[in-house]
Write an enzyme that holds these catalytic residues in place. Sequence first.
Site, mmCIF file in Angstrom:
data_model
loop_
_atom_site.group_PDB
_atom_site.id
_atom_site.type_symbol
_atom_site.label_atom_id
_atom_site.label_comp_id
_atom_site.label_asym_id
_atom_site.label_seq_id
_atom_site.Cartn_x
_atom_site.Cartn_y
_atom_site.Cartn_z
ATOM 1 N N CYS A 94 19.562 5.476 5.216
ATOM 2 C CA CYS A 94 19.356 5.526 3.766
ATOM 3 C C CYS A 94 19.856 4.266 3.033
ATOM 4 O O CYS A 94 19.228 3.224 3.131
ATOM 5 C CB CYS A 94 19.975 6.802 3.211
ATOM 6 S SG CYS A 94 19.356 7.191 1.559
ATOM 7 N N ARG A 129 13.867 11.511 -7.822
ATOM 8 C CA ARG A 129 14.426 11.187 -6.508
ATOM 9 C C ARG A 129 13.738 12.052 -5.444
ATOM 10 O O ARG A 129 13.322 13.181 -5.721
ATOM 11 C CB ARG A 129 15.928 11.487 -6.482
ATOM 12 C CG ARG A 129 16.758 10.596 -7.368
ATOM 13 C CD ARG A 129 18.228 10.996 -7.320
ATOM 14 N NE ARG A 129 18.843 10.635 -6.057
ATOM 15 C CZ ARG A 129 19.291 9.420 -5.764
ATOM 16 N NH1 ARG A 129 19.197 8.444 -6.641
ATOM 17 N NH2 ARG A 129 19.857 9.165 -4.608
ATOM 18 N N HIS A 196 19.541 11.725 6.674
ATOM 19 C CA HIS A 196 20.960 12.077 6.766
ATOM 20 C C HIS A 196 21.051 13.389 7.549
ATOM 21 O O HIS A 196 20.046 13.938 7.987
ATOM 22 C CB HIS A 196 21.532 12.361 5.372
ATOM 23 C CG HIS A 196 21.601 11.203 4.450
ATOM 24 N ND1 HIS A 196 22.536 10.208 4.573
ATOM 25 C CD2 HIS A 196 20.886 10.901 3.343
ATOM 26 C CE1 HIS A 196 22.394 9.339 3.576
ATOM 27 N NE2 HIS A 196 21.400 9.731 2.814
HETATM 28 N N1 GLN Z 1 21.484 4.637 -3.595
HETATM 29 C C1 GLN Z 1 20.296 4.708 -2.773
HETATM 30 C C2 GLN Z 1 19.150 5.437 -3.447
HETATM 31 O O1 GLN Z 1 19.374 6.313 -4.264
HETATM 32 C C3 GLN Z 1 20.633 5.319 -1.404
HETATM 33 C C4 GLN Z 1 21.187 6.714 -1.479
HETATM 34 C C5 GLN Z 1 21.610 7.259 -0.135
HETATM 35 O O2 GLN Z 1 22.077 6.556 0.759
HETATM 36 N N2 GLN Z 1 21.497 8.580 0.005
HETATM 37 O O3 GLN Z 1 17.989 5.131 -3.172
#
Ligand code: GLN
Length: 247
Positions: A94, A129, A196
Amino acid sequence: MELRIGHLYADLMSIYGDRGNVLCLAQRARWRGIACTVTPLGLGDALLPEAHDLLFMGGGQDREQRLVAEDFQTAKGQPLREAAEAGVAILAICGGYQLMGHYYRDADGTELPGVGLFDAYTIPGQGPRLIGNVVVQSSVPGLEDRTLVGFENHGGRTHLQGDTRPLGRVVVGGGNNGQDGFEGAVCRNAFGTYLHGSCLPKNPWLADLLIRRALERRYGPVDLAPLDDTLEEEAHRAAVNRARETR
Ligand code: GLN
């Protein structure tokens, strides 16, 4: 044989159980009688490309990513590129994955330079998101008959270019950008993914592929003894079912 793992920014970059990937790699090596060392590589620490067989980096928020992007510029970017060039196995999750591309433009519009291991860039999405469980049909050579499962939560949308291939095709979830159906990136022995979870304990075939590629650079062809993966396969199936039910 000895598996030498370098854990990049262990205290800064580890959300949703990413650290479990390192525990999984180390344990699967030790179960086979392969010694394993894990070296934390924090901000300002020197990275010696030849000192590691496998480098791991987890995910993080934009705030942590800024600190890491700075450290890449001042300390670890060049040796990381040398390690990748030398065939060291790399897994980045990620926020870590985003910084292995050319750049990550964060939610505020700040462009954080990456190390460019992947011919890829990440920009903020127009929509919400991408959050939830993910199922991927792997396209990694040798793992084409496998699925990979995990949990994604990212605002950034990653776009692959050139020689960089995806890890696989999204069956359930958003993946790299929620549009082109790709998840993750592979270039030589470097792997990036949004999964993850921890990812590797419930995708043990990916863990073993990384261990094998990591060892083969120094030891030549390696045959890993099979392990009893009954529980891991059960965890994988449960995660696939949960993803299908929840998205
Ligand atoms: N900050 C990054 C995003 O929101 C990665 C987030 C994460 O590693 N879960 O895209």
